[in-house]
Each structure stands twice: as structure tokens, then as C-alpha cells.
Design a protein around this motif. Sequence first.
Motif, PDB file in Angstrom:
ATOM      1  N   UNK A 160       0.823  -1.206   0.000  1.00  0.00           N
ATOM      2  CA  UNK A 160       0.000   0.000   0.000  1.00  0.00           C
ATOM      3  C   UNK A 160       0.856   1.254   0.000  1.00  0.00           C
ATOM      4  N   UNK A 161       0.470   2.208  -0.866  1.00  0.00           N
ATOM      5  CA  UNK A 161       1.193   3.464  -0.966  1.00  0.00           C
ATOM      6  C   UNK A 161       2.289   3.457  -2.001  1.00  0.00           C
ATOM      7  N   UNK A 162       2.599   2.270  -2.572  1.00  0.00           N
ATOM      8  CA  UNK A 162       3.670   2.176  -3.563  1.00  0.00           C
ATOM      9  C   UNK A 162       3.165   2.206  -4.994  1.00  0.00           C
ATOM     10  N   UNK A 163       1.869   1.967  -5.205  1.00  0.00           N
ATOM     11  CA  UNK A 163       1.302   2.044  -6.539  1.00  0.00           C
ATOM     12  C   UNK A 163       0.957   3.468  -6.919  1.00  0.00           C
ATOM     13  N   UNK A 164       0.429   3.634  -8.138  1.00  0.00           N
ATOM     14  CA  UNK A 164       0.054   4.967  -8.603  1.00  0.00           C
ATOM     15  C   UNK A 164      -1.096   5.523  -7.770  1.00  0.00           C
ATOM     16  N   UNK A 165      -1.025   6.814  -7.523  1.00  0.00           N
ATOM     17  CA  UNK A 165      -2.070   7.499  -6.765  1.00  0.00           C
ATOM     18  C   UNK A 165      -2.916   8.338  -7.729  1.00  0.00           C
ATOM     19  N   UNK A 166      -4.217   8.422  -7.462  1.00  0.00           N
ATOM     20  CA  UNK A 166      -5.086   9.295  -8.243  1.00  0.00           C
ATOM     21  C   UNK A 166      -4.860  10.727  -7.752  1.00  0.00           C
ATOM     22  N   UNK A 167      -4.047  11.460  -8.478  1.00  0.00           N
ATOM     23  CA  UNK A 167      -3.719  12.824  -8.058  1.00  0.00           C
ATOM     24  C   UNK A 167      -3.090  12.831  -6.683  1.00  0.00           C
ATOM     25  N   UNK A 168      -3.677  13.615  -5.768  1.00  0.00           N
ATOM     26  CA  UNK A 168      -3.222  13.644  -4.368  1.00  0.00           C
ATOM     27  C   UNK A 168      -4.351  13.206  -3.445  1.00  0.00           C
ATOM     28  N   UNK A 169      -5.238  12.348  -3.982  1.00  0.00           N
ATOM     29  CA  UNK A 169      -6.457  11.973  -3.253  1.00  0.00           C
ATOM     30  C   UNK A 169      -6.220  10.999  -2.124  1.00  0.00           C
ATOM     31  N   UNK A 170      -5.068  10.312  -2.126  1.00  0.00           N
ATOM     32  CA  UNK A 170      -4.832   9.264  -1.148  1.00  0.00           C
ATOM     33  C   UNK A 170      -5.299   7.898  -1.596  1.00  0.00           C
ATOM     34  N   UNK A 171      -5.931   7.832  -2.776  1.00  0.00           N
ATOM     35  CA  UNK A 171      -6.345   6.542  -3.337  1.00  0.00           C
ATOM     36  C   UNK A 171      -5.199   5.980  -4.179  1.00  0.00           C
ATOM     37  N   UNK A 172      -4.700   4.803  -3.767  1.00  0.00           N
ATOM     38  CA  UNK A 172      -3.569   4.163  -4.438  1.00  0.00           C
ATOM     39  C   UNK A 172      -4.033   2.892  -5.144  1.00  0.00           C
ATOM     40  N   UNK A 173      -3.468   2.634  -6.314  1.00  0.00           N
ATOM     41  CA  UNK A 173      -3.768   1.408  -7.047  1.00  0.00           C
ATOM     42  C   UNK A 173      -3.013   0.236  -6.411  1.00  0.00           C
ATOM     43  N   UNK A 174      -3.763  -0.832  -6.081  1.00  0.00           N
ATOM     44  CA  UNK A 174      -3.133  -2.020  -5.497  1.00  0.00           C
ATOM     45  C   UNK A 174      -3.300  -3.253  -6.381  1.00  0.00           C
ATOM     46  N   UNK A 175      -4.138  -3.141  -7.444  1.00  0.00           N
ATOM     47  CA  UNK A 175      -4.341  -4.306  -8.327  1.00  0.00           C
ATOM     48  C   UNK A 175      -4.874  -3.832  -9.665  1.00  0.00           C
ATOM     49  N   UNK A 176      -4.449  -4.508 -10.734  1.00  0.00           N
ATOM     50  CA  UNK A 176      -5.001  -4.309 -12.071  1.00  0.00           C
ATOM     51  C   UNK A 176      -4.954  -5.661 -12.783  1.00  0.00           C
ATOM     52  N   UNK A 177      -6.090  -6.142 -13.265  1.00  0.00           N
ATOM     53  CA  UNK A 177      -6.101  -7.422 -13.957  1.00  0.00           C
ATOM     54  C   UNK A 177      -7.505  -7.963 -14.103  1.00  0.00           C
ATOM     55  N   UNK A 178      -7.585  -9.228 -14.491  1.00  0.00           N
ATOM     56  CA  UNK A 178      -8.876  -9.860 -14.750  1.00  0.00           C
ATOM     57  C   UNK A 178      -9.350 -10.735 -13.594  1.00  0.00           C
ATOM     58  N   UNK A 179      -8.569 -10.822 -12.510  1.00  0.00           N
ATOM     59  CA  UNK A 179      -8.908 -11.694 -11.394  1.00  0.00           C
ATOM     60  C   UNK A 179      -9.927 -11.102 -10.450  1.00  0.00           C
ATOM     61  N   UNK A 180     -10.081 -11.744  -9.281  1.00  0.00           N
ATOM     62  CA  UNK A 180     -11.087 -11.303  -8.306  1.00  0.00           C
ATOM     63  C   UNK A 180     -10.543 -11.322  -6.885  1.00  0.00           C
TER      64      UNK A 180
END
Length: 580
Positions: free
Chosen positions: A366-386
Motif C-alpha cells: 500500500x502506498x507504492x502504486x500509482x495514486x489518483x492525483x493527491x487523493x490518497x487513493x492508491x492502485x493495489x491491483x489491475x487485472x482480470x482476477x477477483x
Amino acid sequence: MRQMLRGYCYVLSVITALFLTFTARSQTITPVETGGYYTALATDKANNIYVTRYNGTNYEVAKYINGTGTPQVIYSGLAFNSVDFSWGLAVASNGDVYIAASNVENRVIRLPYNSTTGNYGAAVTFLSGNYYSALAIDADDNLYTLEYVLASDDYAIVKYPTGPANPSGTQLYHGLFYGQYPTGLVIAPNKDIYATDGFDSQVSKFGAVYKFTAASNYTNRITISSNNYSSALALDPEGNLYVSEYNGSIFVLNKYSGGTGTPTKMADLLLGSSNFFPWGIVALNSGNLYFATGDDNPGIGGGLLHYLFTPAVPASNITFSNTTATGTAIDWTNGSGSSRTVFMAAATTGTPAPVNGTTYTPNTAFGSGSQIGTSGWFSIYEGTGSNVTVTGLTAGTTYRVMVVENNGAAFYQAGTAANNPANITVLNPLPVTFGPISAILKHDRLQVNWSTLAENNNAHFEIQLSADGTNFQTIGQVASKASDGNSNQEQLYQFEKTTAQLPVTAMLPAAIALLIGLGAVRRRRIQLLIALVLIIAAPACTKNRAALEKDQQTRLTVRIIQVDKDGTRNVSKTVQVVRD
């Protein structure tokens, strides 16, 4: 109609303008490639897009990784003439590519795929000796063809097992017209078949789309569309049918919801000339389509287009498991996007707002992926899984998670649904995680051993002994070995005392210890009682302490009190002293 179609001529600037004008806030059509001639489209389980296209000399098969970028040419040399092209293309689950060559070659070609190297082996002839105008593969990797039947002078739907060359086929239906060859074929998950009929306005044959049901063994033919010069078909995972067909003035991409009913127009398609129609559609889902337009006017060509629309169904039902002080596992139910991006924030309210066209690189720390601007929302997963497991969380903190459907090319569905978004509060760490604890009496010496697997703000340990398992007395203290009282590694501890060093009250049963304690407080009133106790205890006192312990060893127990730097005390489990 053929004469009418010849009259339409579009320059490339008009094509580009059409792409740009058919753009809205919730949908967009963009060119993957323009100015060429495209005769078939297919996809594989990884959503790569395959197309047969003209290269200036002959036709070739090109592969677009994830449907974009510069394609890889995987086969070339497909022959054609003014009315015959390679209209069939399909990909098996193992990545093998099947190509229906034109009637100049009269064969189906197989390109074997090597999943280790990502390359294709030498092409082999899988079927030969007939006219093959469309291909499709079902979920069990059976290959279906539209092919000519000499005996009945029409086209049939034939099913073949994939694998060795020249397999025996099973004819499922025949009776399709071959004027402008039938070029649309798709297999539903339940093995129902959709196919186009041929057309030729000069003999009053205007084409159709038929559904053949597996339940009837393909004897039940249902007309979905008729008299619309239908040329290409696709099914999305939700069961919607897409057809390229003529609406009286222009070719359009129509959507038949649930594979039936009155269609909804999705996009205008460039009109082809008499021999070159829109022949390819791929539907990754209801809002992620690829399709080819058709035009063989010299120097103009058609286009390979990508249609994106906000996914209709958002993800839902986020749940958490295996939550610790620093991480948690996250599961969810997928929506209708081709993939999904998961965002996480140290928050209790709000939702992420990803920007279409922006790719957010994920990282499960957490905190190491891309952030949406400065919103504090960080990307933790991208893919087709669940599911995903995230780490790097702060103990005792509440986090908010939202799964956002992504329709490819960073086109997001940010709508909420049941339990999406959802909150999780990670655990506060235990001050100390104890490992094994043991206590042993050996040669008049009590030895206590224990370990810790983790320590947090630990000051020291107090070792306590009891003769009855209820009343404990501290017999010693050991400082924490962890640096500043904090450790995530195993620490080993040992405490020793001889029985001579242990207090008598810790070795005696509770009743005698209580009397001794009372005597210390109320000497004058219970002197006689103390004397009596001493008389009774005298023989035991003449024994050495080892012998006394032996009498009590079945009742001696030990526990450890962990003491925080702030004075908070936590008790370990109790263990029985074992005599060696």
C-alpha cells in the motif's frame, strides 16, 4: 444494392472525422489502424486481437497485444482475388490460430503456438479441398466452419475436433446461400450457433442471421435478422449479439440484447463497395468492441476500430480475510469490464475517481502504486482476477477499498454497488507473540525457557510460580532482548534459579502460604496457630528443598507476565513444571 454501394466513396479525412465525432463522455470510438482492408477478426483468452489484413501484396494475419500498439505479423502469403478473401479466423485456448484461406487456396491453416517462447511454429494445413468462409471455436476447442457442400450446392455448418490435421467433421446444418458467401459464425457458451446467410440482391437474396439451438440438435432455426445484408457476428460474455448489417442507407453495427429482439445501433460503419463489406467484429464485453469497416475504393480502405463504453455492471461484494496488523486479503465479485483496477485509501468514506485514459500502475504494498492525483487513493491491483493480498498497512488503521471496472485502454466504471466500496480496520499488534514455553526441575534447579515471535513496545518479563495453579508469586524478572522492545524475529529467553533461592510460599500449597501470610499481619492473635503450623511443617522443613519440590512437583506451574513500557501487563499461558 451493389451498384448503390459502389457510389459511396470516402476519403481518409472523412473516416477520421467520423471517429472523432462519435465520441461522448461515456463512450468513444478510436482507430487501431486505418487505410487498409480487413477481412476477419478474432480474440484469444488474453484479449489479444487478431486480424487478417492486406499488406500491399497479399493478405496476412496480424496480432495486436491487448488490442493496441504495433502488431506482430504471425502469418503472410494468403492469396485472394476480386471476390474471394480469407474471411475465417479463430484462436484455440492453447493459442493455436486457425485461418480460413480464400477459395483461391481452399484450405484451413493452423499456426501452432508455443506458450513458452510466445512464437508460432510452421503453418500446417488443417483442412483442405473445400471452400471455407468462416471459422469459430467453442469452449471445448471444437472448430466450426461454414463450408461449401457440393451435393446440395449450398453452405453448411460443420464441426471438427482441433488437433491432428484432416479430422472427420460432423455436419450440423446445411442450406445457407452462397451468392455473397456467408461470413458470420459464432458459438454461444451453451453451444447454440449463430450464422449469417449469404446474399445477392440480383437474385433477391438479402441475407439473414440465424440461430441454431443445440437443444434441438440444430434442427431448430430461428431468424434473428433478415434482408439486412448481414456480414459479421460476435457474442459478448453477457449474451448480446452484435451484427454488421445494412439499414437501408448505411452499414451499421447493431446490438441485439440477449441475442434477440429489435437491435440498437452502436455505430455507423463505412459503406463498402460491391465486394468489400464490414467483415469482422470482436466483443470482449458489452462495452469493449473491435470491428472492421469495409471499403475497397482505391487508396482509401477501411478501418480497424475500437469501441469503448462504460461497463454496465460494476464489481460488488468486497470481503476481507486473513487480516493482520499489516495486511489483508481482499476478494470481490467481478462486474462486466474486461479487467478491473482496485484502489485503496486510509479513509472511512469517499470513492476514487480515476481519469479515463490514465493508467494507474498497481503495487500490493500500500502506498507504492500509482495514486489518483493527491487523493490518497492508491492502485493495489489491475487485472482480470477477483482477489489480491495487500501489505504495508499501519496497525489499527481503517482502510477503504473500491474495485473499479476497466473496459480496456483505461476506460473506467466508477459506479458503486453492494459492498463496493468497503472498509476494513486492520488489527493492533499483540504486545508479544509467544512461542513455546517450558519449565523443568533438574538437580535442584528450576529452569524456564520461552521464545517470542514478535515484540512490540516490550519492557520485560516477570516469571511467576504457583503450587496450586491459582496463586502465583513472582520469582524473577528478565529484560526484553528486542532492540527498544520491538522485534519481528524470534527471540529466545531462559530463566534459572535453584530451589534454595525460591521463596517457600511459592513452593507450598496455598493454605499453608495463607497462614504464614496471616501470621505476618496478625501475629498476636494467631501465634498458637502459627506454632501449630510450624510443628506440622517442621518435618518438611528438615528435608532439603529438592525433596519438598518433589512432593509438590505435580502441582507446580509457571506463567510469564509480559510488561509493556507503559506498564501494561499481559499474561502468557500457564505450563506445568516437569521434573527431570
